[in-house]
Design a protein around this motif. Structure first.
Motif, mmCIF file in Angstrom:
data_model
loop_
_atom_site.group_PDB
_atom_site.id
_atom_site.type_symbol
_atom_site.label_atom_id
_atom_site.label_comp_id
_atom_site.label_asym_id
_atom_site.label_seq_id
_atom_site.Cartn_x
_atom_site.Cartn_y
_atom_site.Cartn_z
ATOM 1 N N UNK A 1 0.784 -0.773 0.436
ATOM 2 C CA UNK A 1 -0.056 0.123 0.231
ATOM 3 C C UNK A 1 0.642 1.334 0.382
ATOM 4 N N UNK A 2 2.274 1.168 0.896
ATOM 5 C CA UNK A 2 2.963 2.285 0.807
ATOM 6 C C UNK A 2 3.513 2.763 -0.202
ATOM 7 N N UNK A 3 3.560 1.752 -1.016
ATOM 8 C CA UNK A 3 4.563 1.921 -2.709
ATOM 9 C C UNK A 3 3.940 2.598 -3.268
ATOM 10 N N UNK B 1 -16.850 4.221 9.517
ATOM 11 C CA UNK B 1 -16.222 3.570 8.001
ATOM 12 C C UNK B 1 -15.744 3.500 6.495
ATOM 13 N N UNK B 2 -14.361 3.687 6.048
ATOM 14 C CA UNK B 2 -14.159 3.906 5.236
ATOM 15 C C UNK B 2 -14.584 4.547 4.265
ATOM 16 N N UNK B 3 -15.167 5.246 3.370
ATOM 17 C CA UNK B 3 -14.535 5.410 2.006
ATOM 18 C C UNK B 3 -14.277 6.545 1.475
ATOM 19 N N UNK B 4 -12.828 6.573 0.319
ATOM 20 C CA UNK B 4 -12.148 6.644 -0.730
ATOM 21 C C UNK B 4 -12.645 8.375 -0.529
ATOM 22 N N UNK B 5 -13.431 8.595 -1.666
ATOM 23 C CA UNK B 5 -13.718 10.102 -2.246
ATOM 24 C C UNK B 5 -14.246 10.530 -1.014
ATOM 25 N N UNK B 6 -14.919 10.094 0.474
ATOM 26 C CA UNK B 6 -15.189 10.587 1.109
ATOM 27 C C UNK B 6 -13.852 11.070 2.022
ATOM 28 N N UNK B 7 -12.956 10.166 1.911
ATOM 29 C CA UNK B 7 -11.204 10.746 2.679
ATOM 30 C C UNK B 7 -11.001 12.282 1.451
ATOM 31 N N UNK B 8 -11.079 11.766 0.795
ATOM 32 C CA UNK B 8 -10.679 13.294 0.172
ATOM 33 C C UNK B 8 -11.045 14.406 0.386
ATOM 34 N N UNK C 1 -5.053 11.669 2.205
ATOM 35 C CA UNK C 1 -5.644 10.627 1.688
ATOM 36 C C UNK C 1 -4.513 9.604 3.263
ATOM 37 N N UNK C 2 -3.705 10.010 3.161
ATOM 38 C CA UNK C 2 -2.494 9.945 3.579
ATOM 39 C C UNK C 2 -2.672 9.948 5.515
ATOM 40 N N UNK D 1 -5.837 -1.419 -1.801
ATOM 41 C CA UNK D 1 -7.518 -1.666 -3.543
ATOM 42 C C UNK D 1 -7.559 -0.394 -3.527
ATOM 43 N N UNK D 2 -7.962 0.101 -2.372
ATOM 44 C CA UNK D 2 -7.311 2.057 -2.290
ATOM 45 C C UNK D 2 -6.670 3.099 -3.303
ATOM 46 N N UNK D 3 -5.817 2.565 -3.182
ATOM 47 C CA UNK D 3 -4.578 2.649 -3.526
ATOM 48 C C UNK D 3 -3.855 2.545 -4.698
ATOM 49 N N UNK D 4 -4.858 1.336 -5.609
ATOM 50 C CA UNK D 4 -4.820 1.167 -6.697
ATOM 51 C C UNK D 4 -6.209 2.064 -7.508
ATOM 52 N N UNK D 5 -6.855 2.742 -7.462
ATOM 53 C CA UNK D 5 -7.803 3.167 -7.957
ATOM 54 C C UNK D 5 -7.295 4.055 -9.323
ATOM 55 N N UNK D 6 -8.406 4.799 -9.620
ATOM 56 C CA UNK D 6 -7.909 5.172 -11.167
ATOM 57 C C UNK D 6 -8.103 6.738 -10.398
ATOM 58 N N UNK D 7 -7.335 7.369 -9.737
ATOM 59 C CA UNK D 7 -6.700 8.856 -9.792
ATOM 60 C C UNK D 7 -7.000 9.794 -10.631
#
Length: 295
Positions: free
Chosen positions: A149-151, A219-226, A173-174, A250-256
């Motif tokens: 994940x870190x990489x 609960x974690x949700x990527x869009x919410x955290x961003x 995110x970090x 899986x989050x770090x592999x999202x289509x940023x």
């Protein structure tokens, strides 16, 4: 992350960094006071974290075999870390620029501040020191999924390092994962454990994040955290809770490339906001929250 911070040393006494901001760890510069501070903090946190920190952290602490009574040698730790996940730690004089930080992570290197806090700074420090960086972060780098994940995070963030609008999103995110993340654990007293380095290296934040009625736990949700701002000067108003480390990978592999343009211009949410669609685990009372100062 962020720009290089002012150190407590006089400028003429600081080790001169290379172009990538790394230095050789100056082991000869640690004095008895530095080792005593390390020993005190290690004993306090190791005892406090039993039953509160995720199992992967404790396993990593054991595999690294960190010395309890003195500041560790980075070279000695790297022999164990490289063999486990291919990561290594590199000594730096303090916080480094974002792009440099992302480049290190993308190449499986984690920057660790070389200097130790003073005895009068045991409970609060504005910038990360060796104890925060090493004790807080490095044990999880021996876990293969977290290391991946870190990489992956470093690679994703590096692709947007030129975009000033994107950097706050990657910082959030970090912040809400690597620094102040919680993880579900049905066996824990309240169903959660800590894993973020800003929590595990702090006595007060460890207790607050799990036991206080004040913060939200969502609960974690990527869009919410961003979209969510955070606190750098006090306890967090909100903690986001992941299911497991695989979720992070899986989050770090999202289509940023699609996500960042969509959210870079969107209004940011307050650090304590709760939205109708949030997966609320505990809704905070808000007691003690400052009205101003969200970053």
């Amino acid at each position: 992350m962020s720009a290089t911070a002012e150190l407590t040393e006089r400028p003429e006494t600081r080790p001169v960094p290379r172009d990538d901001f790394t230095i050789d760890q100056p082991l000869e510069r640690y004095v008895d006071t530095d080792h005593a501070v390390w020993a005190h903090l290690y004993a306090r946190q190791a005892s406090l974290l039993e039953g509160r920190v995720c199992h992967a952290f404790l396993e990593g602490l054991g595999k690294l075999d960190l010395p309890k009574n003195r500041v560790p040698s980075f070279a000695a730790l790297n022999r164990r870390l490289r063999a486990a996940t291919g990561f290594e730690i590199v000594a730096v004089p303090g916080l480094v620029p974002d792009r440099v930080f992302f480049e290190h992570l993308a190449n499986r290197r984690f920057p660790v501040t070389w200097w130790m806090r003073r005895p009068d700074q045991l409970d609060y420090l504005q910038e990360p020191d060796c104890f925060h960086d090493l004790f807080g972060h490095v044990p999880l780098l021996i876990d293969p999924v977290f290391a991946d994940y870190m990489q992956a995070y470093g690679r994703a963030a590096l692709a947007f390092a030129h975009d000033a609008n994107a950097l706050p999103l990657f910082a959030r995110l970090y912040w809400y994962t690597v620094e102040f993340g919680l993880i579900r654990d049905a066996a824990a007293p309240n169903g959660m454990r800590v894993y973020g380095a800003g929590i595990v290296s702090s006595k007060s934040e460890t207790l607050y994040s799990l036991d206080s009625d004040s913060p939200n736990r969502i609960g974690f949700a990527l869009e919410r955290v961003l979209r969510t701002r955070y606190r750098i000067d006090t306890f967090q108003k909100t903690y986001f809770v992941i299911d497991d480390f695989r979720q992070l990978f899986d989050i770090a592999r999202a289509d940023f490339a699609k996500l960042i343009p969509a959210f870079a211009g969107a209004p940011a949410l307050g650090a304590g906001d709760v939205l109708p669609g949030d997966a609320v685990i505990t809704r905070g009372s808000g007691q003690g929250w400052a009205r101003e100062g969200d970053v």
